[in-house]
Design an enzyme around this catalytic site. Sequence first.
Site, PDB file in Angstrom:
ATOM      1  N   HIS A   1       0.353  -1.490   0.382  1.00  0.00           N
ATOM      2  CA  HIS A   1      -0.121   0.277  -0.253  1.00  0.00           C
ATOM      3  C   HIS A   1       0.933   1.388   0.436  1.00  0.00           C
ATOM      4  O   HIS A   1       1.424   1.641   0.763  1.00  0.00           O
ATOM      5  CB  HIS A   1      -1.302  -0.197   1.099  1.00  0.00           C
ATOM      6  CG  HIS A   1      -1.854  -0.633   0.914  1.00  0.00           C
ATOM      7  ND1 HIS A   1      -3.437  -0.470   1.505  1.00  0.00           N
ATOM      8  CD2 HIS A   1      -2.238  -1.923   0.007  1.00  0.00           C
ATOM      9  CE1 HIS A   1      -4.193  -1.238   1.468  1.00  0.00           C
ATOM     10  NE2 HIS A   1      -3.684  -2.104   0.743  1.00  0.00           N
TER      11      HIS A   1
ATOM     12  N   TYR B   1      -8.927   5.382   6.826  1.00  0.00           N
ATOM     13  CA  TYR B   1     -10.024   6.228   8.508  1.00  0.00           C
ATOM     14  C   TYR B   1     -10.657   7.355   8.722  1.00  0.00           C
ATOM     15  O   TYR B   1     -10.271   8.422   8.037  1.00  0.00           O
ATOM     16  CB  TYR B   1      -8.139   6.392   8.858  1.00  0.00           C
ATOM     17  CG  TYR B   1      -6.967   5.248   9.371  1.00  0.00           C
ATOM     18  CD1 TYR B   1      -6.174   5.184   8.311  1.00  0.00           C
ATOM     19  CD2 TYR B   1      -6.743   5.006  10.319  1.00  0.00           C
ATOM     20  CE1 TYR B   1      -5.445   4.218   8.177  1.00  0.00           C
ATOM     21  CE2 TYR B   1      -5.993   4.058  10.809  1.00  0.00           C
ATOM     22  CZ  TYR B   1      -5.335   3.638   9.602  1.00  0.00           C
ATOM     23  OH  TYR B   1      -3.887   2.759   9.973  1.00  0.00           O
TER      24      TYR B   1
ATOM     25  N   PRO C   1      -5.239   0.053  18.517  1.00  0.00           N
ATOM     26  CA  PRO C   1      -4.405  -0.582  17.597  1.00  0.00           C
ATOM     27  C   PRO C   1      -4.257   0.974  15.943  1.00  0.00           C
ATOM     28  O   PRO C   1      -3.922   0.176  14.891  1.00  0.00           O
ATOM     29  CB  PRO C   1      -5.389  -1.602  17.109  1.00  0.00           C
ATOM     30  CG  PRO C   1      -7.107  -0.982  17.601  1.00  0.00           C
ATOM     31  CD  PRO C   1      -5.609  -0.308  19.346  1.00  0.00           C
TER      32      PRO C   1
ATOM     33  N   LYS D   1       0.508  -0.432  15.167  1.00  0.00           N
ATOM     34  CA  LYS D   1       2.093  -0.434  15.824  1.00  0.00           C
ATOM     35  C   LYS D   1       2.375  -1.403  16.236  1.00  0.00           C
ATOM     36  O   LYS D   1       3.975  -2.136  16.298  1.00  0.00           O
ATOM     37  CB  LYS D   1       2.504   0.759  16.442  1.00  0.00           C
ATOM     38  CG  LYS D   1       2.286   1.951  16.152  1.00  0.00           C
ATOM     39  CD  LYS D   1       3.637   2.119  14.662  1.00  0.00           C
ATOM     40  CE  LYS D   1       3.443   2.821  13.658  1.00  0.00           C
ATOM     41  NZ  LYS D   1       3.732   2.412  12.390  1.00  0.00           N
TER      42      LYS D   1
ATOM     43  N   TYR E   1       3.317   6.343  10.134  1.00  0.00           N
ATOM     44  CA  TYR E   1       3.003   5.426  10.387  1.00  0.00           C
ATOM     45  C   TYR E   1       3.202   3.955   9.169  1.00  0.00           C
ATOM     46  O   TYR E   1       3.285   2.880   9.845  1.00  0.00           O
ATOM     47  CB  TYR E   1       1.992   5.954   8.669  1.00  0.00           C
ATOM     48  CG  TYR E   1       0.823   4.620   9.235  1.00  0.00           C
ATOM     49  CD1 TYR E   1       1.271   4.170   7.867  1.00  0.00           C
ATOM     50  CD2 TYR E   1      -0.865   4.719  10.116  1.00  0.00           C
ATOM     51  CE1 TYR E   1      -0.372   2.868   7.418  1.00  0.00           C
ATOM     52  CE2 TYR E   1      -1.194   3.413   9.679  1.00  0.00           C
ATOM     53  CZ  TYR E   1      -1.691   3.626   8.673  1.00  0.00           C
ATOM     54  OH  TYR E   1      -2.230   2.045   8.115  1.00  0.00           O
TER      55      TYR E   1
HETATM   56  C1  PHB Z   1      -5.696  -4.264  10.901  1.00  0.00           C
HETATM   57  O1  PHB Z   1      -6.209  -3.934   9.086  1.00  0.00           O
HETATM   58  O2  PHB Z   1      -6.447  -4.870  11.165  1.00  0.00           O
HETATM   59  C2  PHB Z   1      -5.604  -2.456  10.725  1.00  0.00           C
HETATM   60  C3  PHB Z   1      -5.073  -1.914  10.145  1.00  0.00           C
HETATM   61  C4  PHB Z   1      -4.901  -0.830   9.921  1.00  0.00           C
HETATM   62  C5  PHB Z   1      -5.389   0.082  11.822  1.00  0.00           C
HETATM   63  C6  PHB Z   1      -5.263  -1.024  12.376  1.00  0.00           C
HETATM   64  C7  PHB Z   1      -5.750  -2.207  12.028  1.00  0.00           C
HETATM   65  O3  PHB Z   1      -4.741   0.680  11.824  1.00  0.00           O
END
Ligand code: PHB
Length: 389
Positions: A72, A202, A293, A297, A383
């Site tokens: 990505h 997000y 989450p 990280k 990130y």
């Molecule tokens: C996930 O795909 O489980 C995932 C992706 C990004 C995040 C948290 C979880 O910030």
Amino acid sequence: MRTQVGIIGAGPAGLLLSRLLALRGIDSVVLENRSREHIEARIRAGILEQHTVDTLTDAGLGDRLRRQGLEHRGIHLQYPGTRHTLDFPALCGRTVWVYGQTEVVKDLVAAQLDGGPPLLFDVSDVRPEDVDGDSPRIRFTAADGTPQALECDVIAGTDGFHGVSRPVVTAGTDGRRWERTYPYAWLGILADAAPATDELVYAWHPEGFALYSMRSPSVSRLYLQVDPSDSIDSWSDDRIWENLSRRLRLDGWDVSTGPVTEKSILPMRSFVSAPMRRGRLFLAGDAAHIVPPTGAKGLNLAVADVTLLATALTRLLREKRTDLVDAYSDTALRRVWRCTHFSWWMTSMLHRSGDDFDAQLQLSQLQRVCSSEAAARELAENYTGLPVE
Ligand code: PHB
Ligand code: APR
């Protein structure tokens, strides 16, 4: 039984540490209190930083990742009326990979069982002993019920937040712990539905945060901010999709629904325990720290810890030099606090607290990140993962 490094816990941290040590000629034994099926079925996060991908690749574990993983080049940040894309290569020259932690664990377990160091499942009564001396040991009961003692040179506590290792470290050091429990939780689902987005979304929304992620071109992974006291039983699949759609849809675009194959509510906390060492016992991964989450990280921090620890233990056990093991805790904690701050910052920016003043601050921060290259770069660098020391 005797080994150079006794490793408690066969999550990503313990399994990768064993692999990295074996590649450096250091033997280890991994003790896991659950079954293979259980640890390979645990649904966890899915974003790998480049250093994590590189570490796994260098350890001979990158084939399936690079075949099935999804590279990505950015994420979308969203708030009402706006979806802004952060272009990671343009901002910081790095990308991330989408590859489920369950897949990482399966790859690590397969390698371990294919001629790797011993990996013992379904053990119990695991107890690290004499960690302040040069001959620590781990007492445990084997799966067949027989009591065992594993004599070691060093013990690695990679047994997660609920493990037995951290209490041994805190009992023997004037350590400290920091904790923050967030007033919200994540309801996560896996669904057999092709993601409607190429990269993660997000989304800040008046009704609460939502995240659109994925596991493959045909499996979606989505999350909803819910109240920590919510019960998963009060969230039907229809109610979940309805809320995801309300929070994520834009003009002419909506989520792609499909059969929900897994759903659960995850609490959110930040936690750090210092130091990450007591004598010959070293902590790594969730055993020493937990991040919410939002910043993806957790797994990457565990990998960074064991990358450091593998090098430090190799220097100790092969060259009898203690400089890197003496520096391990402080070095690891610098990255832990950087990732803890970033995860807190992303979480605080995106989750509704119910307070309208907070909402204005959050929207201002989001508008700043979406309009300032400097602000976007700060997010992108954190990130995608800062260089491991
Ligand atoms: C996930 O795909 O489980 C995932 C992706 C990004 C995040 C948290 C979880 O910030
Ligand atoms: N004895 C042996 N094994 C134990 C014990 C014990 N007393 N207690 C826990 N374990 C095992 C757990 O069953 C688990 O398999 O230790 C392992 C710890 O693994 P994780 O909790 O996954 O922690 P870690 O390897 O540090 O990985 C961190 O996992 O939980 C996610 O979000 C977290 O992505 C992060 C990653």
